[in-house]
Motif scaffolding. Structure first.
Motif, PDB file in Angstrom:
ATOM      1  N   GLY A 105     -21.794 -37.646  -6.434  1.00 44.00           N
ATOM      2  CA  GLY A 105     -22.142 -36.362  -7.027  1.00 44.00           C
ATOM      3  C   GLY A 105     -23.577 -36.228  -7.502  1.00 44.00           C
ATOM      4  N   LYS A 106     -24.438 -37.150  -7.105  1.00 39.81           N
ATOM      5  CA  LYS A 106     -25.847 -37.100  -7.577  1.00 39.81           C
ATOM      6  C   LYS A 106     -26.824 -36.676  -6.485  1.00 39.81           C
ATOM      7  N   TYR A 107     -26.373 -36.608  -5.230  1.00 38.19           N
ATOM      8  CA  TYR A 107     -27.316 -36.422  -4.125  1.00 38.19           C
ATOM      9  C   TYR A 107     -27.077 -35.158  -3.307  1.00 38.19           C
ATOM     10  N   GLY A 108     -26.242 -34.249  -3.798  1.00 32.79           N
ATOM     11  CA  GLY A 108     -25.999 -33.017  -3.054  1.00 32.79           C
ATOM     12  C   GLY A 108     -25.384 -33.310  -1.694  1.00 32.79           C
ATOM     13  N   GLU A 109     -25.882 -32.612  -0.659  1.00 33.05           N
ATOM     14  CA  GLU A 109     -25.313 -32.764   0.683  1.00 33.05           C
ATOM     15  C   GLU A 109     -25.573 -34.148   1.272  1.00 33.05           C
ATOM     16  N   ASP A 110     -26.537 -34.877   0.714  1.00 24.12           N
ATOM     17  CA  ASP A 110     -26.839 -36.220   1.228  1.00 24.12           C
ATOM     18  C   ASP A 110     -25.830 -37.268   0.780  1.00 24.12           C
TER      19      ASP A 110
END
Length: 509
Positions: A105-110
């Motif tokens: 949940g810290k990197y968005g779509e990545d």
């Protein structure tokens, strides 16, 4: 034998299947999956023969580094570390894997690029995706509210690698971060100064640092009519503008992400603008943006930032670029990205960006995600894209055919006659004990010509030659490999003379 024949037939059929997929240009994932099956079948064949057959290759997206390549990498790291230390940073290290929930949940779509590990010892783990989230966890876990740190280590991304362009699944990051409550934009300006210092020192070409602010982006999306729920996904689309045209980005926003075409057009009016502090002033007067509190805060900080960048003498390297979005979810304020510029082919053309080589920004909320009481620690930092820099430096060296020294040996201990191995061993030991970087050839009676040739090939600048006459006279013949000049040096003065000629400080290792 029948079983073996059946296995050989399976290998043949699977091999044909893989070749067919490659001819059909199937997806890389599908081909990789079928190649893995083929390798397993071949391994079984090898075991039947009484010995295991190994496939001699590195895993996809990784590579080995030769001594020459490592020499280049060490020089680049040295430039970066010296700059980090010059700015007062301490060094830390964190585990190569974290609890999966730490990274989720810290990197968005990545986030889909995170490598998950199989359950080991009751913990769900993942390989670290970057060095920033582990740093935030480290701050929260140790209740730190103030630190200036650097961290150089490998990170892992389950990406489709493009290794010729410095894009890997396993690669180094070089991070510098300032954590703590300070007056606005002072740490941010220092991070940009550090980025410019390092990129200038590496002499890899002209570069430009694009700067924006997540609050300006969010304010812009709001006044353009983007629904709150689509902010991050539209941000991710905008972030592609350095690689594809506005039309392609617009098509993605409208066709794939369901944004109204008129909203996309309003975004396009903003994100195609770039400039300096005058653009900041212009947007502060914008009828729509000036009514958005977030955007005004971001523009105000950016105006202050430019004042500090002028004082640091780097404002000519900075461009306020509204298309810069940085897809990572944890950024909260100023964001920046350095790109190498391709010089214009014709007079009057603007330089083109040819790839990101450093990036960073402010992330004031990340530590609070880990703190049990939600206490925030403001942070700002940067990351140098060393793999891309290594690729550029290596390509330049290949083109110039410049010789790269792979050792730091200062002197080779040689002999002019036979039966002097013991004397060579005694002398090389004396030099090692005195902190001199020295070598000798591992033969009892090497020819002097071979020893001198080894020095030329390895780039060793000096040769300390022992001969029977020299032993009687208590001297060593010191030869310069480049000039071929020879002088007799008293044995007790040899260490000092080698240091003088190689500019080594008197302190030993």
């Amino acid at each position: 034998m029948a079983d073996r024949a059946a296995l050989e037939e399976l290998v043949r059929l699977q091999g044909a299947h893989v070749r067919g997929l490659k001819e059909q240009k199937a997806s890389a994932e599908q081909i990789e999956e079928e190649v893995t099956k083929l390798l397993k079948l071949k391994a079984q064949l090898g075991q039947d023969e009484g010995k295991q057959k190994f496939v001699l290759k590195t895993p996809k997206g990784t590579r080995d580094y030769s001594p020459r390549q490592m020499a280049v990498r060490e020089k680049v790291f040295d430039v970066i570390i010296r700059c980090f230390k010059r700015h007062g940073a301490e060094v830390i290290d964190t585990p190569v894997f974290e609890l999966k929930e730490t990274l989720t949940g810290k990197y968005g779509e990545d986030s889909k690029l995170i490598y998950d590990l199989k359950d080991q010892g009751g913990e769900l783990l993942s390989l670290r995706y970057d060095l920033t989230v582990p740093f935030a966890r480290y701050l929260a876990m140790n209740k730190l509210t103030n630190i200036k740190r650097y961290h150089i280590a490998k990170v892992y991304r389950r990406d489709n690698p493009a290794m010729t362009r410095g894009r890997y699944r396993e690669f180094y990051q070089c991070d510098f971060d300032i954590a703590g409550q300070f007056d606005p934009m002072v740490p941010d300006a220092e991070c940009l100064k550090i980025m410019c210092e390092i990129l200038s020192s590496l002499q890899i070409g002209n570069f430009l640092v694009k700067v924006n602010d997540r609050r300006i982006l969010d304010g812009m999306f709001a006044v353009c009519g983007v629904p709150d729920s689509k902010f991050r996904t539209i941000c991710s689309s905008v972030d592609k503008l350095d690689k594809v045209s506005w039309e392609e980005v617009k098509n993605e926003m409208v066709g794939e992400k369901g944004l109204a075409p008129e909203v996309a057009d309003r975004i396009g009016d903003y994100v195609q603008q770039h400039g300096g502090v005058s653009l900041v002033e212009q947007l502060l007067q914008d009828p729509k943006l000036s009514q958005n509190k977030q955007a005004v805060e971001g523009l105000g900080d950016l105006k202050l930032l430019f004042e500090y960048l002028i004082l640091f003498g780097i404002d000519d390297k900075i461009s306020f670029d509204l298309s810069l979005a940085r897809g990572l979810d944890y950024y909260t304020g100023v964001i920046y990205e350095a790109v190498l510029l391709q010089m214009p082919t014709q007079a009057g053309e603007e330089p083109l960006g040819v790839g990101s080589i450093a990036a960073g920004g402010r992330y004031d909320g990340l530590v609070g995600m880990f703190d049990p009481k939600g206490r925030k620690v403001p942070c700002v930092g940067l990351s140098i894209g060393v793999e891309r820099i290594f690729s550029i430096v290596e390509q330049r060296l290949e083109a110039s055919e410049e010789k790269v020294r792979t050792t730091e040996t200062q002197v080779l201990v040689a002999s002019a006659q036979k039966k002097l191995l013991e004397e060579r061993l005694k002398l090389v030991s004396e030099l090692w004990d005195a902190g001199i970087k020295a070598e000798l050839l591992y033969k009892k009676n090497p020819k002097l010509l071979n020893q001198l040739q080894y020095c030329e090939e390895a780039g060793i600048p000096l040769v300390a030659i022992i001969g029977e006459q020299e032993l009687k006279d208590g001297v060593i013949k010191l030869r310069s490999v480049a000039s071929r000049e020879e002088v007799d040096v008293r044995r007790e003065d040899l260490v000092e003379e080698i240091r003088r000629r190689t500019n080594q400080p008197l302190s030993t290792c």
